[in-house]
Design an enzyme around this catalytic site. Structure first.
Site, PDB file in Angstrom:
ATOM      1  N   LYS A  79      54.166  41.517  34.632  1.00 28.63           N
ATOM      2  CA  LYS A  79      53.681  41.324  36.006  1.00 28.63           C
ATOM      3  C   LYS A  79      54.857  40.998  36.921  1.00 28.63           C
ATOM      4  O   LYS A  79      55.739  40.207  36.544  1.00 28.63           O
ATOM      5  CB  LYS A  79      52.652  40.191  36.039  1.00 28.63           C
ATOM      6  CG  LYS A  79      52.020  39.948  37.406  1.00 28.63           C
ATOM      7  CD  LYS A  79      51.007  38.798  37.350  1.00 28.63           C
ATOM      8  CE  LYS A  79      50.313  38.575  38.685  1.00 28.63           C
ATOM      9  NZ  LYS A  79      49.371  37.436  38.654  1.00 28.63           N
ATOM     10  N   SER A 154      44.720  38.583  40.234  1.00 33.34           N
ATOM     11  CA  SER A 154      45.844  39.266  40.845  1.00 33.34           C
ATOM     12  C   SER A 154      46.670  40.103  39.866  1.00 33.34           C
ATOM     13  O   SER A 154      47.403  40.985  40.303  1.00 33.34           O
ATOM     14  CB  SER A 154      46.760  38.227  41.508  1.00 33.34           C
ATOM     15  OG  SER A 154      47.311  37.348  40.545  1.00 33.34           O
ATOM     16  N   SER A 178      43.435  34.871  37.391  1.00 37.37           N
ATOM     17  CA  SER A 178      44.169  36.136  37.535  1.00 37.37           C
ATOM     18  C   SER A 178      44.564  36.841  36.249  1.00 37.37           C
ATOM     19  O   SER A 178      45.024  37.974  36.302  1.00 37.37           O
ATOM     20  CB  SER A 178      45.431  35.918  38.366  1.00 37.37           C
ATOM     21  OG  SER A 178      45.104  35.952  39.728  1.00 37.37           O
TER      22      SER A 178
HETATM   23  N1  GLN Z   1      41.787  35.095  42.960  1.00 30.62           N
HETATM   24  C1  GLN Z   1      42.275  33.752  43.015  1.00 30.62           C
HETATM   25  C2  GLN Z   1      43.081  33.570  44.279  1.00 30.62           C
HETATM   26  O1  GLN Z   1      43.086  34.437  45.062  1.00 30.62           O
HETATM   27  C3  GLN Z   1      43.097  33.443  41.808  1.00 30.62           C
HETATM   28  C4  GLN Z   1      44.419  34.113  41.824  1.00 30.62           C
HETATM   29  C5  GLN Z   1      45.256  33.778  40.641  1.00 30.62           C
HETATM   30  O2  GLN Z   1      44.780  33.325  39.614  1.00 30.62           O
HETATM   31  N2  GLN Z   1      46.552  33.969  40.819  1.00 30.62           N
HETATM   32  O3  GLN Z   1      43.670  32.556  44.499  1.00 30.62           O
END
Ligand code: GLN
Length: 492
Positions: A79, A154, A178
């Site tokens: 990532k 994400s 995420s």
């Molecule tokens: N979707 C969540 C956010 O927007 C979690 C994102 C994540 O785990 N990096 O914060």
């Protein structure tokens, strides 16, 4: 010759050991698969073909000297939130478009030391803020099961890459879901370890008290194998836990007879997607049939506050962490303004996308002197209550099981107009980060969704006590052994 882009890590390692395949062939197969499908899936922000072939050649030399090691010579995708020496790290943002870190994230270095072959850096929501990759400043990754849908986020690029056969496994980061959410939506295994289990050194910070790195794999054994490589104390990360890490593969096949499994009611609400509910219920029944003692009546009443708590704490920490992007130290720098302050303002105004700005504004507001007590401090107090509820539950249960997401993968564009709708996708995952617990998403079936009747994957979430990844993995493996979802491949 087996289908090289469907192999697990342990299958690849066995073939490499028996000299039935070389690391170079595995790397080339991954690169060929990327060439064939990534124009449609769009999982990768940066490809590292030359580096991959060089790493594969080095791995083949180590293999020729009879060196063993599960990860030696196996292709991985990283990532783009993890810094890689000499390879750009964008974090999905224009702010870091040309940024090349001078050092390797600890987790990446550990994989490279173990002989991993990096094929590329994967797409993500900008600074890991989002649930669909639609907040990437570059492009949206597509769900390999239905290209009109999101892969989740994400870490959507990492999940899609593994699901599409473009890499044998991948690393992601999980601040509020995420890793688990995209793993569920793409039909692969994804795990967030306990906070402190994995070094965050070289992980671009979003919310430092919540962020944790973890793997995407094709089966549970591979998740244990990657954890073995990336876990452990790192002097470069003050929050990384001291002490020895266990061998996560040791207890994998021990089964769930007598295991106390709790199902929190709050995670099975009346409006849960019926297909998701059916898959999760079937998975719970399968655990029960294997001898687990299931209690379907667990209460975690503060769950309803978790979303609000998360969306105070995560943006607050983000607003502080992202203050470093000022156009002076590194990254994008606007230079045509009227002096230093104007340049700084324009750097941030042009470099950050709308969701990142929203988070910075929410966080700055919540931390400002007049509102600190009402928002940030209160959120921290509720965070403690949420953690205590989990602690109490774990006195009676060894693991908790739940859905990962309220619905299967949604359509691209479906939730972009309403940030709150997007945030709601993480209701079942973010409490786990708030409490710092380990959690896994393991494929538990497919549902037909929407008029096209597409078959979309569903994930089962298994949550464990702090530092008890071994029991989470054992339960996940026991379930996986009863189901054959991993054998299915997306219709690309
Ligand atoms: N979707 C969540 C956010 O927007 C979690 C994102 C994540 O785990 N990096 O914060």
């Amino acid at each position: 010759m087996p289908d090289l882009d469907a192999l697990t890590i342990h299958e690849s390692a066995a073939l490499l050991r028996r000299r039935e395949v070389s690391s170079r062939e595995l790397a080339q197969a991954a690169l060929d698969r990327i060439a064939a499908v990534d124009g449609r899936v769009r999982a990768f922000l940066t490809l590292t073909a030359d580096q991959a072939l060089a790493q594969a050649a080095a791995a083949d030399r180590r293999l020729a000297q009879d060196e063993a090691g599960e990860l030696l010579g196996v292709p991985v995708a990283i990532k783009d939130v993890l810094v890689t020496k000499g390879v750009r790290t964008t974090c999905g943002s224009k702010m870091l478009e040309g940024f090349v870190a001078p050092y390797e994230a600890t987790v990446v270095r550990r994989l490279f030391d173990a002989g991993a072959v990096m094929v590329g850096k994967t797409n993500m929501d900008e600074f890991a803020m989002g649930s669909s990759t639609e907040n990437s400043a570059y492009f949206t990754t597509r769900n390999p099961w239905d290209l009109s849908r999101v892969p989740g986020g994400s870490s959507g690029g990492s999940a899609a890459a593994v699901a599409a056969g473009e890499a044998t496994y991948a690393l992601g980061s999980d601040t509020g879901g995420s890793i688990r959410q995209p793993a569920a939506l793409c039909g692969v295994v994804g795990m967030k370890p306990t906070y402190g289990r994995v070094s965050r050194y070289g992980l671009v910070a979003f919310a430092s008290s919540l962020d944790q790195v973890g793997p995407f794999t094709r089966d549970v054994r591979d998740t244990a194998t990657v954890l073995n490589a990336i876990c452990g104390h790192d002097p470069c990360d003050a929050t990384s836990a001291p002490g020895e890490t266990p061998d996560f593969t040791a207890q994998l096949e021990a089964g769930v007879r007598g295991l106390r499994v709790g199902v929190p009611k709050e995670y099975m609400p009346a409006d849960l997607h019926p297909g998701v509910r059916a898959c999760v219920e079937d998975a719970i029944a399968a655990l029960e049939a294997q001898g687990a003692a299931v209690d379907r009546d667990v209460a975690l009443p503060s769950t309803k506050a978790a979303l609000a708590v998360y969306y105070i704490i995560a943006p607050s920490e983000a607003s502080a962490n992202l203050a470093r992007y000022d156009g002076v130290k590194y990254g994008f720098s606007y230079q045509q303004g009227e002096g230093m302050w104007d340049n700084m303002e324009k750097t941030r105004g042009l470099g950050f996308g709308p969701e990142v700005k929203r988070r910075i504004m929410i966080g700055t507001y919540a931390l400002s002197s007049g509102y600190y007590d009402a928002y940030y401090l209160k959120a921290q107090k509720v965070r403690t209550i949420i953690r205590r509820e989990f602690d109490a539950a774990f006195e009676k249960y060894d693991v908790l099981v739940a859905p990962v997401t309220p619905t299967p993968a949604f359509r691209i564009g479906e939730k972009t107009g309403d940030p709150y709708e997007m945030y709601l996708n993480d209701v079942f995952t973010l409490p786990v980060n708030i409490a710092g617990l380990p959690g896994i998403s393991v494929p538990c079936g497919f549902v037909a969704d929407g008029p096209s009747g597409d078959e979309l994957p569903v994930g089962l979430q298994i949550i464990g006590k702090p530092f008890d990844e071994a029991t989470v993995l054992r339960a996940a493996r026991a379930y996986e052994a009863t189901a054959s979802w991993a054998a299915r491949r997306p219709p690309l």
